[in-house]
Motif scaffolding. Structure first.
Motif, PDB file in Angstrom:
ATOM      1  N   ILE A  24       0.831  -1.199   0.000  1.00  0.00           N
ATOM      2  CA  ILE A  24       0.000   0.000   0.000  1.00  0.00           C
ATOM      3  C   ILE A  24       0.865   1.249   0.000  1.00  0.00           C
ATOM      4  CG2 ILE A  24      -0.167   0.203   2.523  1.00  0.00           C
ATOM      5  CD1 ILE A  24      -3.158   0.688   0.191  1.00  0.00           C
ATOM      6  N   MET A  25       0.426   2.272  -0.696  1.00  0.00           N
ATOM      7  CA  MET A  25       1.080   3.572  -0.621  1.00  0.00           C
ATOM      8  C   MET A  25       0.361   4.422   0.425  1.00  0.00           C
ATOM      9  SD  MET A  25       3.673   5.100  -1.772  1.00  0.00           S
ATOM     10  CE  MET A  25       4.376   6.742  -1.811  1.00  0.00           C
ATOM     11  N   ASN A  26      -0.832   4.926   0.099  1.00  0.00           N
ATOM     12  CA  ASN A  26      -1.628   5.690   1.064  1.00  0.00           C
ATOM     13  C   ASN A  26      -3.019   5.087   1.227  1.00  0.00           C
ATOM     14  OD1 ASN A  26       0.468   7.530   1.455  1.00  0.00           O
ATOM     15  ND2 ASN A  26      -0.231   8.846  -0.198  1.00  0.00           N
ATOM     16  N   GLY A  27      -3.813   5.113   0.155  1.00  0.00           N
ATOM     17  CA  GLY A  27      -5.156   4.577   0.214  1.00  0.00           C
ATOM     18  C   GLY A  27      -6.023   5.198  -0.868  1.00  0.00           C
ATOM     19  N   ILE A  28      -7.235   4.691  -1.001  1.00  0.00           N
ATOM     20  CA  ILE A  28      -8.124   5.161  -2.062  1.00  0.00           C
ATOM     21  C   ILE A  28      -8.735   6.508  -1.722  1.00  0.00           C
ATOM     22  CG2 ILE A  28     -10.207   4.002  -1.198  1.00  0.00           C
ATOM     23  CD1 ILE A  28     -10.819   3.333  -4.176  1.00  0.00           C
ATOM     24  N   GLY A  29      -8.820   6.834  -0.426  1.00  0.00           N
ATOM     25  CA  GLY A  29      -9.383   8.118  -0.036  1.00  0.00           C
ATOM     26  C   GLY A  29     -10.782   8.308  -0.582  1.00  0.00           C
ATOM     27  N   GLY A  30     -11.039   9.491  -1.110  1.00  0.00           N
ATOM     28  CA  GLY A  30     -12.359   9.778  -1.657  1.00  0.00           C
ATOM     29  C   GLY A  30     -12.433   9.698  -3.161  1.00  0.00           C
ATOM     30  N   SER A  31     -11.342   9.278  -3.812  1.00  0.00           N
ATOM     31  CA  SER A  31     -11.326   9.305  -5.272  1.00  0.00           C
ATOM     32  C   SER A  31     -12.415   8.430  -5.873  1.00  0.00           C
ATOM     33  CB  SER A  31      -9.956   8.889  -5.802  1.00  0.00           C
ATOM     34  OG  SER A  31      -9.576   7.609  -5.325  1.00  0.00           O
ATOM     35  N   GLY A  32     -12.712   7.281  -5.231  1.00  0.00           N
ATOM     36  CA  GLY A  32     -13.756   6.416  -5.751  1.00  0.00           C
ATOM     37  C   GLY A  32     -15.142   7.014  -5.599  1.00  0.00           C
ATOM     38  N   ASP A  33     -15.367   7.742  -4.502  1.00  0.00           N
ATOM     39  CA  ASP A  33     -16.656   8.408  -4.313  1.00  0.00           C
ATOM     40  C   ASP A  33     -16.952   9.333  -5.486  1.00  0.00           C
ATOM     41  OD1 ASP A  33     -16.911   7.255  -1.746  1.00  0.00           O
ATOM     42  OD2 ASP A  33     -15.758   8.894  -0.846  1.00  0.00           O
ATOM     43  N   PHE A  34     -15.927  10.054  -5.923  1.00  0.00           N
ATOM     44  CA  PHE A  34     -16.112  11.028  -6.992  1.00  0.00           C
ATOM     45  C   PHE A  34     -16.037  10.384  -8.377  1.00  0.00           C
ATOM     46  CE2 PHE A  34     -15.131  13.751  -3.437  1.00  0.00           C
ATOM     47  CZ  PHE A  34     -15.946  14.859  -3.655  1.00  0.00           C
ATOM     48  N   ALA A  35     -15.099   9.457  -8.588  1.00  0.00           N
ATOM     49  CA  ALA A  35     -14.885   8.924  -9.929  1.00  0.00           C
ATOM     50  C   ALA A  35     -16.133   8.257 -10.484  1.00  0.00           C
ATOM     51  CB  ALA A  35     -13.724   7.925  -9.912  1.00  0.00           C
ATOM     52  N   ARG A  36     -16.800   7.441  -9.681  1.00  0.00           N
ATOM     53  CA  ARG A  36     -17.954   6.712 -10.207  1.00  0.00           C
ATOM     54  C   ARG A  36     -19.144   7.627 -10.455  1.00  0.00           C
ATOM     55  NH1 ARG A  36     -19.505   0.705  -8.824  1.00  0.00           N
ATOM     56  NH2 ARG A  36     -17.713   0.610 -10.208  1.00  0.00           N
ATOM     57  N   ASN A  37     -19.238   8.731  -9.733  1.00  0.00           N
ATOM     58  CA  ASN A  37     -20.461   9.537  -9.759  1.00  0.00           C
ATOM     59  C   ASN A  37     -20.295  10.891 -10.438  1.00  0.00           C
ATOM     60  OD1 ASN A  37     -22.242   7.753  -7.951  1.00  0.00           O
ATOM     61  ND2 ASN A  37     -20.384   7.987  -6.747  1.00  0.00           N
ATOM     62  N   ALA A  38     -19.097  11.231 -10.864  1.00  0.00           N
ATOM     63  CA  ALA A  38     -18.832  12.555 -11.412  1.00  0.00           C
ATOM     64  C   ALA A  38     -19.411  12.726 -12.816  1.00  0.00           C
ATOM     65  CB  ALA A  38     -17.328  12.818 -11.439  1.00  0.00           C
ATOM     66  N   TYR A  39     -19.624  13.962 -13.191  1.00  0.00           N
ATOM     67  CA  TYR A  39     -19.971  14.298 -14.573  1.00  0.00           C
ATOM     68  C   TYR A  39     -18.790  13.999 -15.484  1.00  0.00           C
ATOM     69  CZ  TYR A  39     -21.400  17.186 -18.578  1.00  0.00           C
ATOM     70  OH  TYR A  39     -21.741  17.628 -19.831  1.00  0.00           O
ATOM     71  N   LEU A  40     -17.596  14.370 -15.025  1.00  0.00           N
ATOM     72  CA  LEU A  40     -16.358  14.028 -15.712  1.00  0.00           C
ATOM     73  C   LEU A  40     -15.399  13.426 -14.698  1.00  0.00           C
ATOM     74  CD1 LEU A  40     -15.630  17.096 -18.036  1.00  0.00           C
ATOM     75  CD2 LEU A  40     -16.012  14.730 -18.773  1.00  0.00           C
ATOM     76  N   SER A  41     -14.848  12.266 -15.010  1.00  0.00           N
ATOM     77  CA  SER A  41     -13.920  11.578 -14.125  1.00  0.00           C
ATOM     78  C   SER A  41     -12.538  11.563 -14.764  1.00  0.00           C
ATOM     79  CB  SER A  41     -14.401  10.148 -13.870  1.00  0.00           C
ATOM     80  OG  SER A  41     -13.451   9.416 -13.144  1.00  0.00           O
ATOM     81  N   ILE A  42     -11.631  12.376 -14.225  1.00  0.00           N
ATOM     82  CA  ILE A  42     -10.299  12.579 -14.793  1.00  0.00           C
ATOM     83  C   ILE A  42      -9.253  12.028 -13.829  1.00  0.00           C
ATOM     84  CG2 ILE A  42      -8.627  14.314 -15.569  1.00  0.00           C
ATOM     85  CD1 ILE A  42     -11.054  16.167 -16.122  1.00  0.00           C
ATOM     86  N   PHE A  43      -8.307  11.230 -14.351  1.00  0.00           N
ATOM     87  CA  PHE A  43      -7.168  10.763 -13.565  1.00  0.00           C
ATOM     88  C   PHE A  43      -5.883  11.227 -14.228  1.00  0.00           C
ATOM     89  CE2 PHE A  43     -10.387   8.020 -11.833  1.00  0.00           C
ATOM     90  CZ  PHE A  43     -10.004   7.895 -10.498  1.00  0.00           C
ATOM     91  N   MET A  44      -4.910  11.642 -13.395  1.00  0.00           N
ATOM     92  CA  MET A  44      -3.708  12.269 -13.926  1.00  0.00           C
ATOM     93  C   MET A  44      -2.467  11.766 -13.209  1.00  0.00           C
ATOM     94  SD  MET A  44      -4.917  15.962 -12.496  1.00  0.00           S
ATOM     95  CE  MET A  44      -5.235  16.226 -10.752  1.00  0.00           C
ATOM     96  N   THR A  45      -1.360  11.698 -13.959  1.00  0.00           N
ATOM     97  CA  THR A  45      -0.073  11.277 -13.413  1.00  0.00           C
ATOM     98  C   THR A  45       1.027  11.631 -14.409  1.00  0.00           C
ATOM     99  OG1 THR A  45       1.201   9.389 -12.567  1.00  0.00           O
ATOM    100  CG2 THR A  45      -0.167   8.974 -14.457  1.00  0.00           C
ATOM    101  N   PRO A  46       2.253  11.841 -13.947  1.00  0.00           N
ATOM    102  CA  PRO A  46       3.367  11.850 -14.900  1.00  0.00           C
ATOM    103  C   PRO A  46       3.425  10.511 -15.632  1.00  0.00           C
ATOM    104  CG  PRO A  46       4.059  12.742 -12.791  1.00  0.00           C
ATOM    105  CD  PRO A  46       2.691  12.163 -12.581  1.00  0.00           C
TER     106      PRO A  46
END
Length: 505
Positions: free
Chosen positions: A383-405
């Motif tokens: 584990i690094m940190n955890g899922i936090g709230g990203s899943g709450d927003f990703a499944r239900n958002a109007y736009l679900s954006i994920f970003m990384t280098p």
């Protein structure tokens, strides 16, 4: 102003004691709900005193570990101090402490990584067992016993409601002008008696500015005077600026297509430097009258509020650099016109997120060519940190954006891979993937179409040939052609596939 002058209820004043005396009221094996969300609003004194008590008990050969439940991550004075004395049996729902992380991955600390919107209701449902003690930071206790929150709300309402015993830390560092910034909603009910959350816009206030707490449950009141300890954010680097640029260009494109209004839709942004880079880009961009409905208010979003670009920011915590925290605390009276802090069961409420049409922007560790995202694990098991709230927003958002280098570890690891080694967000919840290389809009695309777009737009040029070679061979050899994979090859991407692509095989 002293803390004592902030404890106006005589019943609560009669329970003032030292942190050590309060910590003595927490027994071994207890489940303890502590305030704190992304390093904001955590108790400053009792956890340190409790760590000293645990260390002394261990020195005598006595077992002493507890379960700690919070809103999200806390600080070295809480997670770090308790972990260093081997005081944590179970931790939930999110952490970012290096000592905790080491013990979790060594198997000596249990960790329950769950969606942040689920925590409060899991406690109410009885899924997690009994909550024995709550330790919650507040800014003041009023004459009638109402509690003024500080810089985070998180799960504090639930801790105060559900714990058998309550310990309050009254922090005189927090500006009393915070009173009125919070919106504590007491309307949630257990199934089958639930009612809709009556929130129609990010700035709606549907609750009250205070916590309620049964005075008979309060066993200790501890006085403190200390700021939250957060680290400064580094200035956005070129990679972060390029990621932000792709996102802002995408927003403009969506406005031209009529899929977004000129002022966008309410924004949610995860924590970190890339998220702050996006906020910095919005500061200079063409979008006005912005609003946020998010978990955490960071430096970049606070600057948007100050400049007038953002008219309203709703969150559950204010997690700022030390310099920004001082100015936020100083200017609380003016800022509370534009900032609302709520319980995380409301800030992360799936139905509210869908109703408001949130634009969700979250970080990730890696994504695969079909759009599945890993935001929590290294090599599938650590584990690094955890899922936090990203899943709450990703499944239900109007736009679900994920970003990384596009790469990590100085370019030695590709963050775009054939198959993620751990799935937090399936391809069904991921609409847009962004790296500094470009943006992949996955809406309306089949898996094979997504793979081509992700490889072409998001993968680093050093890894694009290997990913393309993997995808080509998977199309030839996979028994199923809907989502082609070579399961015996997918996790051997490096160095085998890089060498294979370079050799033309």
């Amino acid at each position: 102003m002293s803390s004592s002058s902030r404890i106006l209820d005589p019943v609560f004043r009669s329970k003032i004691m030292s942190a050590a005396e309060a910590a003595a009221l927490i027994p071994p094996g207890a489940n303890v709900g502590m305030s704190g969300f992304t390093g904001a609003g955590y108790p400053k004194a009792v956890p340190l005193a409790l760590a000293q008590r645990i260390e002394a008990a261990h020195g005598r050969g006595e077992p002493f570990r507890i379960g700690v439940w919070t809103g999200a991550s806390t600080a070295p004075e809480l997670d770090g101090a308790l972990a260093k004395v081997d005081g944590l049996e179970m931790r939930l729902p999110y952490q970012s402490d290096p000592t905790c992380r080491k013990q979790i991955n060594a198997g000596t600390m249990e960790y329950l990584d769950i969606h942040l919107s689920h925590v409060a209701q899991f406690v109410w449902f009885g899924f997690l067992g009994q909550l024995d003690v709550a330790v919650v930071e507040v800014a003041a206790i009023l004459e009638d016993g109402r509690l003024v929150p500080t810089n985070s709300v998180g799960n504090n309402k639930t801790w105060l409601d559900q714990a058998d015993k309550v310990i309050l830390e009254v922090n005189s560092w927090a500006n009393l002008d915070l009173e009125g910034m919070h919106d504590i909603y007491y309307g949630t009910r257990l199934p089958p008696y639930r009612m809709p959350v009556p929130l129609l816009a990010p700035g709606d206030r549907i609750g009250e500015p205070y916590y309620r707490c049964d005075p008979s449950k309060v066993v200790a009141v501890v006085e403190t005077d200390a700021p939250d300890r957060n680290t400064a954010f580094t200035a956005p680097d070129e990679t972060s600026r390029r990621i932000a640029g792709h996102i802002l260009e995408f927003f403009s494109h969506e406005i031209r297509k009529g899929r977004l209004p000129a002022g966008l839709l309410p924004l949610q942004s995860g924590v970190g430097n890339v998220a702050n880079a996006v906020m910095a880009g919005l500061e200079d961009g063409p979008f006005d009258n912005l609003a946020a409905y998010t978990e955490v208010l960071q430096d970049g979003m606070l600057q948007l509020v100050r400049s007038g670009k953002m008219t309203l920011a709703s969150a559950t915590a204010v997690s700022l650099s030390p310099e920004a925290a001082v100015t936020f605390n100083r200017d609380a009276a003016a800022l509370k016109k534009n900032v609302v802090l709520r319980p995380q069961e409301i800030s992360n409420h799936p139905e509210v997120i869908r109703r408001l049409g949130i634009i969700a922007m979250n970080g990730m560790i890696e994504a695969d060519i079909y759009g599945n995202v890993n935001s929590t694990h290294i090599n599938g098991s650590s584990i690094m940190n955890g899922i936090g709230g990203s899943g709450d927003f990703a499944r239900n958002a109007y736009l679900s954006i994920f970003m990384t280098p596009s790469t990590a570890k100085g370019g030695s690891i590709s963050c775009i891979v054939p198959m993620v080694c751990h799935v937090d967000h399936t391809e069904h919840d991921v609409q847009v993937i962004v790296t500094e290389q470009g943006l992949a809009d996955l809406r309306g695309l089949s898996p094979k179409q997504r793979a081509k777009v992700v490889i072409e737009n998001c993968a680093h040029p050093d890894y694009r040939p290997a990913l393309s070679e993997y995808f080509r061979l998977a199309l030839d050899r996979s028994p199923g052609r809907h989502t082609p994979h070579l399961l015996d090859e997918a996790f051997r991407f490096l160095p085998e596939w890089k060498a294979r692509a370079a050799g033309g095989r």
